[in-house]
Design an enzyme around this catalytic site. Structure first.
Site, PDB file in Angstrom:
ATOM      1  N   LYS A  88      17.739 -18.478-132.391  1.00  0.00           N
ATOM      2  CA  LYS A  88      16.508 -18.288-131.614  1.00  0.00           C
ATOM      3  C   LYS A  88      16.211 -16.817-131.314  1.00  0.00           C
ATOM      4  O   LYS A  88      15.058 -16.432-131.172  1.00  0.00           O
ATOM      5  CB  LYS A  88      16.584 -19.072-130.301  1.00  0.00           C
ATOM      6  CG  LYS A  88      16.614 -20.582-130.510  1.00  0.00           C
ATOM      7  CD  LYS A  88      16.590 -21.315-129.189  1.00  0.00           C
ATOM      8  CE  LYS A  88      16.798 -22.799-129.384  1.00  0.00           C
ATOM      9  NZ  LYS A  88      16.616 -23.568-128.147  1.00  0.00           N
ATOM     10  N   ASN A 109      11.688 -20.580-130.507  1.00  0.00           N
ATOM     11  CA  ASN A 109      12.221 -21.872-130.972  1.00  0.00           C
ATOM     12  C   ASN A 109      11.218 -22.626-131.857  1.00  0.00           C
ATOM     13  O   ASN A 109      11.536 -23.710-132.342  1.00  0.00           O
ATOM     14  CB  ASN A 109      12.665 -22.754-129.794  1.00  0.00           C
ATOM     15  CG  ASN A 109      11.496 -23.428-129.114  1.00  0.00           C
ATOM     16  OD1 ASN A 109      10.402 -22.880-129.051  1.00  0.00           O
ATOM     17  ND2 ASN A 109      11.716 -24.624-128.605  1.00  0.00           N
ATOM     18  N   ASP A 124      10.805 -23.973-125.125  1.00  0.00           N
ATOM     19  CA  ASP A 124      11.913 -24.439-124.269  1.00  0.00           C
ATOM     20  C   ASP A 124      11.563 -24.272-122.791  1.00  0.00           C
ATOM     21  O   ASP A 124      11.736 -25.206-121.989  1.00  0.00           O
ATOM     22  CB  ASP A 124      13.193 -23.652-124.573  1.00  0.00           C
ATOM     23  CG  ASP A 124      13.812 -24.029-125.905  1.00  0.00           C
ATOM     24  OD1 ASP A 124      13.696 -25.204-126.304  1.00  0.00           O
ATOM     25  OD2 ASP A 124      14.415 -23.153-126.549  1.00  0.00           O
ATOM     26  N   GLY A 152      23.895 -18.477-120.670  1.00  0.00           N
ATOM     27  CA  GLY A 152      23.571 -18.951-122.025  1.00  0.00           C
ATOM     28  C   GLY A 152      22.076 -18.894-122.305  1.00  0.00           C
ATOM     29  O   GLY A 152      21.271 -18.518-121.443  1.00  0.00           O
TER      30      GLY A 152
HETATM   31  P1  ATR Z   1      24.591 -20.431-125.496  1.00  0.00           P
HETATM   32  O1  ATR Z   1      23.670 -21.380-124.761  1.00  0.00           O
HETATM   33  O2  ATR Z   1      24.020 -19.063-125.557  1.00  0.00           O
HETATM   34  O3  ATR Z   1      25.065 -20.962-126.822  1.00  0.00           O
HETATM   35  P2  ATR Z   1      27.215 -21.142-124.385  1.00  0.00           P
HETATM   36  O4  ATR Z   1      28.343 -20.353-124.952  1.00  0.00           O
HETATM   37  O5  ATR Z   1      27.017 -22.537-124.843  1.00  0.00           O
HETATM   38  O6  ATR Z   1      25.880 -20.264-124.576  1.00  0.00           O
HETATM   39  O7  ATR Z   1      27.383 -21.125-122.810  1.00  0.00           O
HETATM   40  C1  ATR Z   1      26.362 -21.567-121.969  1.00  0.00           C
HETATM   41  C2  ATR Z   1      26.783 -21.374-120.544  1.00  0.00           C
HETATM   42  O8  ATR Z   1      27.810 -22.323-120.253  1.00  0.00           O
HETATM   43  C3  ATR Z   1      27.342 -20.002-120.199  1.00  0.00           C
HETATM   44  O9  ATR Z   1      26.707 -19.595-119.022  1.00  0.00           O
HETATM   45  C4  ATR Z   1      28.817 -20.269-119.976  1.00  0.00           C
HETATM   46  O10 ATR Z   1      29.438 -19.456-118.990  1.00  0.00           O
HETATM   47  P3  ATR Z   1      30.068 -18.004-119.367  1.00  0.00           P
HETATM   48  O11 ATR Z   1      28.891 -17.101-119.540  1.00  0.00           O
HETATM   49  O12 ATR Z   1      30.897 -17.655-118.196  1.00  0.00           O
HETATM   50  O13 ATR Z   1      30.861 -18.203-120.617  1.00  0.00           O
HETATM   51  C5  ATR Z   1      28.790 -21.685-119.452  1.00  0.00           C
HETATM   52  N1  ATR Z   1      30.052 -22.367-119.581  1.00  0.00           N
HETATM   53  C6  ATR Z   1      30.663 -22.769-120.711  1.00  0.00           C
HETATM   54  N2  ATR Z   1      31.841 -23.387-120.423  1.00  0.00           N
HETATM   55  C7  ATR Z   1      31.967 -23.362-119.078  1.00  0.00           C
HETATM   56  C8  ATR Z   1      32.962 -23.822-118.167  1.00  0.00           C
HETATM   57  N3  ATR Z   1      34.067 -24.430-118.593  1.00  0.00           N
HETATM   58  N4  ATR Z   1      32.761 -23.610-116.844  1.00  0.00           N
HETATM   59  C9  ATR Z   1      31.634 -22.992-116.404  1.00  0.00           C
HETATM   60  N5  ATR Z   1      30.665 -22.526-117.213  1.00  0.00           N
HETATM   61  C10 ATR Z   1      30.837 -22.700-118.528  1.00  0.00           C
END
Ligand code: ATR
Length: 302
Positions: A88, A109, A124, A152
């Site tokens: 994206k 998107n 989105d 994210g």
């Molecule tokens: P994207 O949407 O860009 O692919 P992602 O890696 O899927 O990103 O992560 C989305 C969100 O989930 C992030 O804010 C991530 O927190 P961090 O920035 O601290 O990594 C959050 N996230 C993923 N696993 C988590 C967990 N076990 N506890 C709390 N937050 C989590």
């Protein structure tokens, strides 16, 4: 509907792409991976019911090859495409023009090919706003919103949409607080009438800050796996809350279950997925998105 996943080499010619198919491919979702995408389940029935005589396909595109993929789709005469993870952000740079939502969110998107140019949109954020209106009967204007997992892509889109629609306060919450500080600063510079705060997910003040909010949204990936815990303490939930989880599979995450036990109104991400799709279809075929057909299509796979 075909579950086939196409590759870039299938875009060499119409003969290859459409071999053995009754109708030409005219729309695609590009991602990596993309086999799991639910988008064909809502867009193919929409094309069919509108008599468009075309296929909506899944196309796997490796990282770094988004511009090339979009160029090939355009050369083949596609109407447009959806863009999903992880492309994206790259798609924004590949477009000749982008709408305000895409520019402010920093991600595209949906693309539409028009007069030799690639136009980019972000549905989105607007799809989230439609989902909240449908689920809870409220707009985002004037709301106090907490976004959990704002580090994210989904969190960024939703935080930006809340600000674009005039939310009073947006609390960005993340496990890694450093990851949301630049988002907070960027949004605060752009949207002066909304207050922004960044908090760590384990901050002891989180429950009291949450209680001052009306809408809590999970945009973290915690909850996708069966048995995942809630990303925030159960003490954060209260009966006056609207609680939305962008996850739709499983339909009831621990986050939603705990919120429901606290008496909150809850909804999952099915409606956001649906409405971002409806808005995308409306970009390709203005005024023609068949909402209920798309809802039924999506429901059949989720
Ligand atoms: P994207 O949407 O860009 O692919 P992602 O890696 O899927 O990103 O992560 C989305 C969100 O989930 C992030 O804010 C991530 O927190 P961090 O920035 O601290 O990594 C959050 N996230 C993923 N696993 C988590 C967990 N076990 N506890 C709390 N937050 C989590």
């Amino acid at each position: 509907m075909s579950g086939r996943v196409y590759q870039l080499q299938d875009l060499i010619s119409r003969e290859i792409l459409d071999a053995d198919a009754a109708q030409p491919a005219i729309l695609a979702v590009i991602g990596c991976p993309v086999a799991h995408s639910a988008s064909p389940a809502m867009h193919q029935p929409a094309l069919d019911v509108r008599g468009m005589e075309g296929r909506y396909i899944r196309l796997e595109v490796p990282i770094g090859r988004v511009t090339e993929a979009l160029q090939r789709l355009q050369q083949l005469g596609f109407v447009g495409a959806n863009v999903t993870v992880p492309h994206k952000f790259a798609a924004l740079d590949a477009c000749h023009q982008v709408d305000d939502a895409a520019r402010e969110i920093g991600a595209v998107n949906t693309v539409k090919f028009l007069h030799g140019e690639t136009h980019g949109y972000n549905t989105d954020g607007p799809g989230f706003a439609q989902a909240i209106a449908e689920e809870f009967g409220t707009g985002l204007s004037g709301l106090r919103v907490m976004i959990v997992g704002a580090g994210g892509g989904a969190g960024q889109a939703i935080a930006t949409q809340c600000a674009r629609e005039g939310a009073q306060r947006v609390i960005l919450v993340n496990r890694t607080v450093e990851k949301i500080q630049s988002l907070r600063d960027r949004l605060a510079r752009r949207f002066e009438s909304t207050q922004f705060h960044a908090l760590a997910i384990d901050d002891p003040q989180l429950p009291s800050v949450a209680k001052q909010c009306q809408l809590l949204v999970n945009t973290s990936s915690l909850g996708l796996k069966a048995g995942d815990a809630s990303p925030i303490d159960p003490a954060c939930f209260a009966s006056h809350h609207w609680v939305y989880d962008t996850i739709y599979q499983p339909p009831r995450t621990t986050f939603l279950r705990l919120a429901e036990e606290a008496g909150a109104h809850v909804a999952n991400g099915f409606s956001m997925l649906l409405h971002q799709g409806v808005l995308a279809f409306d970009h390709w075929y203005p005024g023609q998105a068949p909402l209920e057909v798309m809802r039924a299509g999506l429901r059949s796979v989720s």
